[in-house]
Design an enzyme around this catalytic site. Structure first.
Site, PDB file in Angstrom:
ATOM      1  N   GLU A  25      -8.120 116.750   1.835  1.00 10.74           N
ATOM      2  CA  GLU A  25      -8.937 117.038   0.651  1.00 10.74           C
ATOM      3  C   GLU A  25      -9.450 115.771  -0.016  1.00 10.74           C
ATOM      4  OE1 GLU A  25      -4.869 116.403  -1.159  1.00 10.74           O
ATOM      5  OE2 GLU A  25      -5.696 117.099   0.743  1.00 10.74           O
ATOM      6  N   CYS A  36       0.649 116.195   3.478  1.00  9.97           N
ATOM      7  CA  CYS A  36       1.421 115.056   2.979  1.00  9.97           C
ATOM      8  C   CYS A  36       2.914 115.408   2.904  1.00  9.97           C
ATOM      9  CB  CYS A  36       0.870 114.570   1.639  1.00  9.97           C
ATOM     10  SG  CYS A  36       1.468 112.923   1.187  1.00  9.97           S
ATOM     11  N   HIS A  63      -4.254 113.161   3.492  1.00  4.12           N
ATOM     12  CA  HIS A  63      -4.824 114.167   2.595  1.00  4.12           C
ATOM     13  C   HIS A  63      -6.225 114.546   3.050  1.00  4.12           C
ATOM     14  CE1 HIS A  63      -1.876 114.144  -0.770  1.00  4.12           C
ATOM     15  NE2 HIS A  63      -1.619 112.919  -0.331  1.00  4.12           N
TER      16      HIS A  63
END
Length: 206
Positions: free
Chosen positions: A186, A79, A184
């Site tokens: 994750e 990001c 992202h």
């Protein structure tokens, strides 16, 4: 061992949790020696470009990142961590980024106020480089974005994936040992976890 770089800006726990979930050994640190000893490093990022660069310089993380990348070991920016790799951002005029890659970071246009800014949600990827962190990731895979500014890389050769949100967005880059995603991983479900597994494999870890 992967070093998750803590430069005093942003929540790192979602990245750490995802790495633990895939069985990857990691440490959260801002110590230059510890970062440079790691097999790979991840630079997460949330907040403003200027604040992040100020934190990077104050904490010594800027020097650690530059030295780590120079070593040739795998590095992943996430990001804002992608945007910091470039020379600067329209968000923070006059603030110098890490300057490792060339391209413009500008605000996503409102398209006559029909688009919500920040861009927050799931978008599909047009994958241009089917190796590296995108090994085994299918075309049109959906990943999760939260951002108001976007990258247009100067060189097409470094762009690994794109998405579209009113404009074409360079959603990921791969250049030598540098990998970075505007989205992202994750927070991107099974696809994101596979991207992190691919990065871990590149580091020689799990």
């Amino acid at each position: 061992m992967i070093a998750v770089i803590d430069y005093g800006a942003g929540n790192l726990q979602s990245v750490v949790k995802a790495l633990h979930y895939i069985g990857c050994d990691c440490t959260v640190t801002n110590e230059k020696k510890e970062i440079c000893r790691a097999d790979g490093a991840i630079l997460p990022g949330v907040g403003s470009f200027a604040d992040a660069m100020d934190c990077m310089r104050t904490s010594g993380a800027e020097e650690a990142v530059l030295e780590f990348i120079k070593s040739g070991k795998p590095f992943l920016g996430i990001c804002l961590g992608l945007q910091l790799l470039f020379e600067g951002s329209e968000e923070s005029p006059g603030v110098k980024g890490l300057g490792l890659l060339k391209g413009s970071i500008t605000k996503i246009p409102h398209q006559n106020h029909t688009l919500k800014i920040p861009h927050m949600g799931w978008n599909s990827l047009d994958i241009l480089q089917e190796d590296g962190i995108f090994k085994g990731i299918p075309q049109e895979a959906y990943v999760y974005f939260v951002h108001s500014y976007f990258l247009k890389a100067e060189s097409e050769a470094i762009v690994a994936a794109r998405t579209h949100y009113g404009v074409a967005i360079d959603a990921a880059v791969q250049y030598k040992n540098i990998f970075a995603t505007q989205f992202h991983p994750e927070k991107s479900g099974a696809v994101g976890l596979q991207i992190l597994r691919n990065f871990a494999a590149i580091t020689g870890g799990n």
